[in-house]
Design an enzyme around this catalytic site. Structure first.
Site, mmCIF file in Angstrom:
data_model
loop_
_atom_site.group_PDB
_atom_site.id
_atom_site.type_symbol
_atom_site.label_atom_id
_atom_site.label_comp_id
_atom_site.label_asym_id
_atom_site.label_seq_id
_atom_site.Cartn_x
_atom_site.Cartn_y
_atom_site.Cartn_z
ATOM 1 N N HIS A 187 26.973 66.076 120.968
ATOM 2 C CA HIS A 187 27.502 66.692 122.182
ATOM 3 C C HIS A 187 26.476 66.882 123.271
ATOM 4 O O HIS A 187 26.801 66.887 124.448
ATOM 5 C CB HIS A 187 28.275 67.970 121.848
ATOM 6 C CG HIS A 187 29.600 67.609 121.296
ATOM 7 N ND1 HIS A 187 29.777 67.364 119.951
ATOM 8 C CD2 HIS A 187 30.776 67.327 121.890
ATOM 9 C CE1 HIS A 187 31.026 66.982 119.763
ATOM 10 N NE2 HIS A 187 31.653 66.948 120.913
ATOM 11 N N GLU A 430 41.730 60.662 115.367
ATOM 12 C CA GLU A 430 40.284 60.571 115.168
ATOM 13 C C GLU A 430 39.894 60.768 113.703
ATOM 14 O O GLU A 430 38.727 60.916 113.388
ATOM 15 C CB GLU A 430 39.553 61.585 116.062
ATOM 16 C CG GLU A 430 40.003 63.023 115.891
ATOM 17 C CD GLU A 430 39.234 64.001 116.771
ATOM 18 O OE1 GLU A 430 38.156 63.658 117.281
ATOM 19 O OE2 GLU A 430 39.714 65.135 116.938
ATOM 20 N N ASP A 454 34.707 60.462 116.431
ATOM 21 C CA ASP A 454 35.002 60.960 115.095
ATOM 22 C C ASP A 454 35.663 59.897 114.225
ATOM 23 O O ASP A 454 35.408 59.830 113.030
ATOM 24 C CB ASP A 454 35.894 62.208 115.168
ATOM 25 C CG ASP A 454 35.060 63.452 115.425
ATOM 26 O OD1 ASP A 454 33.982 63.565 114.821
ATOM 27 O OD2 ASP A 454 35.469 64.294 116.240
ATOM 28 N N CYS A 501 39.584 58.454 124.272
ATOM 29 C CA CYS A 501 38.650 59.337 124.965
ATOM 30 C C CYS A 501 37.294 59.400 124.259
ATOM 31 O O CYS A 501 36.420 60.145 124.648
ATOM 32 C CB CYS A 501 39.240 60.728 125.137
ATOM 33 S SG CYS A 501 39.725 61.485 123.582
HETATM 34 C C1 PEP Z 1 35.997 61.870 119.646
HETATM 35 O O1 PEP Z 1 35.859 62.339 118.511
HETATM 36 O O2 PEP Z 1 35.981 60.649 119.902
HETATM 37 C C2 PEP Z 1 36.172 62.769 120.798
HETATM 38 C C3 PEP Z 1 36.476 62.304 121.983
HETATM 39 O O3 PEP Z 1 35.998 64.101 120.605
HETATM 40 P P1 PEP Z 1 34.595 64.824 120.400
HETATM 41 O O4 PEP Z 1 33.513 63.842 120.809
HETATM 42 O O5 PEP Z 1 34.632 66.025 121.261
HETATM 43 O O6 PEP Z 1 34.593 65.115 118.939
HETATM 44 MG MG MG Z 2 36.357 64.395 118.037
#
Ligand code: PEP
Ligand code: MG
Length: 570
Positions: A187, A430, A454, A501
């Site tokens: 993150h 995911e 994920d 996403c």
């Molecule tokens: C993902 O897992 O691809 C996602 C967009 O969510 P995060 O990166 O916040 O886990």
């Molecule tokens: Mg995720």
């Protein structure tokens, strides 16, 4: 030259500031001269007070009066004669050192506040712990870097940056980030991209090679880092930096152009955001909506949960700013690498497989999920909001959230509060489980968004932040590619919208495949949108079918990657 993982594009040049969070070790020691020890305590108290006042003043001018209020509360606590009197009494009567007396008295109060349960008292408990640490750091001579007020031209070096630390960074001052841990989809890396700060992560051992004040250069596009380079090398990088910024400028001609392929297929190019303020960047780069609002960032970098009202304001602000364009808001996704200390989550043995995201929210309906869903529903009266559930693995979870949403709708009806009765409720696909039953989900949910960060982790059984096994972490792995293709096919067959996403949505080597598979919506960091539009407008989905077939025929990640690299660069 050192080589790490490229995490956020661009060239960063500046002076090193090492950011370390040291754990304080507090020992009980006997002091013979209690009067002198009390003087030592009073000295530390005065310095702590001054530090806090300076921080509060800085925060008030830089961020806002409201944000500075927490620190003003700390000043009040530090000047409370009852608290300081108790500490002095303990030093006097028990002949203990100041650090220990502070530890005992402040912890006693913090625990007392914490046990009272309500939100305000939880906040008090956190404040008490904060002032305790501040005084102890002064006594022990431990300096802590205030990440929010670093000087201009700083390159941050750290073992790792927690998302909440990264959220406090001022991009006008910080020109680069280098960390020893983390990966492209950790993150802190995602936030660095959102803030458009060049970043290199997973550079093991770099902290032993640098000290505060060194000159450092990093290339966030290829992962290289140089410490105290020669003048000529430095000049070369300065030039490279200018070229990067010039190319970025040239992409501006894609602002206002439709995202449509040569054979007339329209897709949506939308943005990933973490805070309402990020909307400025979405508009700046002509995003056609928001494909992922990671609401956990509203919960970070603070001492207590945002209230329903605060959340409502945040969601409403984004919906209004996007003026009817779709805004997909994901409900709280904490756990894994996203910790929120005041939530009282125990450390899971396997955080990524643990008590997190929708699992946690469904278990904390009353204090966490209901207020968030109510805020989302109320905000839906002001724009085109869609609700998205993270980390879903089975249909029961979806149904449970849907039932909760319906209950809240009834409550709002009774009170005559406006909301969008047809608000779409979708899921992140995911997990391996969700992908395998995508056909079942597609019949029931309103939309999909593929979370490749994920999905790759759970498909490959590889921790997304562990650089020792990062060679396995690739969306181009045939297993992950098959999963992605299948999810898109299931959605298209059921006639629901399917977006992506995860970081793969903006990967130049992945975009042609996603177009061929039939992805409807691509959600990415705002600064990546125009480059993606340039690519998309240059392709015909018809012509890409053969490319996708070929890519899907390979047995190894390397073959797929090499093939796509050649195709894109040809
Ligand atoms: C993902 O897992 O691809 C996602 C967009 O969510 P995060 O990166 O916040 O886990
Ligand atoms: Mg995720």
């Amino acid at each position: 030259m050192y080589k790490g993982t490229n995490a956020s594009a661009g060239i960063g040049i500046g002076k090193v500031v090492v950011v370390e969070e040291k754990e304080l070790v507090i020992k009980r020691e006997t002091v013979t001269d209690s009067a002198a020890e009390i003087q030592r305590f009073k000295g530390a108290l005065e310095i702590s007070m001054k530090q806090t006042e300076e921080l509060a003043a800085d925060l008030a001018t830089r961020v806002g009066e409201k944000e500075a209020e927490i620190l003003n509360g700390h000043i009040m606590l530090l000047s409370d004669p009852m608290l300081t009197g108790e500490i002095e009494n303990m030093i006097q009567n028990d002949h203990v050192n100041s650090e220990y007396a502070i530890e005992s008295v402040c912890t006693m109060y913090a625990d007392m506040f914490a046990s009272m349960g309500d939100e305000l008292m939880q906040q008090r408990a956190t404040d008490m712990r904060d002032i305790k640490t501040r005084m102890q750091k002064v006594l022990l001579g431990v300096e802590s870097v205030d990440i929010a007020s670093l000087p201009e031209g700083t390159v941050i070096l750290a073992k790792d940056l927690t998302p909440s630390m990264t959220a406090g960074i001022n991009p006008a001052k910080v020109t680069g980030i280098v960390t020893e841990l983390g990966g492209r989809t950790s993150h802190s890396a995602i936030l660095a991209r959102a803030l458009e700060i060049p970043a290199v992560v997973a550079l093991t051992g770099i902290l032993d090679q640098v000290k505060n004040g060194d000159t450092i250069v990093l290339d966030g596009s290829d992962g290289s880092v140089l410490v105290n380079p020669e003048e000529a090398v430095l000049a070369g990088y300065q030039e490279k930096r200018e070229v990067f910024l010039k190319e970025k400028k040239e992409l501006e001609k894609y602002i206002g152009m439709p995202s449509v392929t040569k054979d007339g297929v329209h897709v949506e190019l939308v943005a990933n955001i973490g805070k309402p303020e990020d909307v400025d960047k979405v508009l700046q780069y002509d995003g056609e909506g928001v494909g992922l609002f990671r609401t956990e960032f509203l919960f970070m970098d603070r001492n207590a949960m945002p209230t329903e009202e605060e959340q409502f304001e945040a969601y409403r602000k984004v919906a209004v700013a996007l003026d009817g364009k779709p805004v997909i808001i994901r409900t709280l996704d904490i756990g894994g690498d996203k910790e929120i200390p005041y939530m009282g989550l125990e450390k899971d043995e396997n955080p990524f497989l643990g008590y997190r995201a929708v699992r946690f929210c469904l278990d904390r309906k009353d204090d966490v999920y209901r207020p968030q869903l109510r805020a989302l529903l109320r905000a839906s009266a002001f724009g085109n909001i869609k609700i998205m559930i993270p980390l879903v693995t089975c249909i029961d979870e979806y149904r449970a959230v849907k039932a909760l949403v319906e209950e809240i709708k009834e409550e709002l009806d009774e009170k005559g509060i406006a909301y969008n009765k047809d608000i779409p409720l979708g899921i992140m696909v995911e997990t391996a489980a969700a992908s395998l039953i995508a056909d079942i989900f597609a019949k029931e949910v309103d939309f999909f968004s593929i979370g490749t960060n994920d999905l790759t982790q759970y498909t490959m059984s590889v921790d997304r932040g562990n650089d020792k096994i990062s060679y396995l972490y690739s969306t181009f792995n045939p297993a992950v590619l098959r999963s992605i293709k299948r999810i898109i096919t299931c959605a298209r067959e059921a006639g629901i919208m399917v977006g992506m996403c995860g970081e793969a949505a903006s990967d130049p080597m992945m975009i042609p495949l996603l177009l061929a598979f039939g992805l409807n919506e691509f959600s990415m960091s705002p600064s990546a949108i125009l480059r993606a539009r340039k690519m998309i407008t240059g392709y015909s989905t018809q012509e890409l079918q053969a490319v996708a077939d070929q890519a899907m025929s390979f047995a190894t990640t390397a073959e797929v990657e090499n093939y796509m690299r050649e195709f894109v660069n040809a």
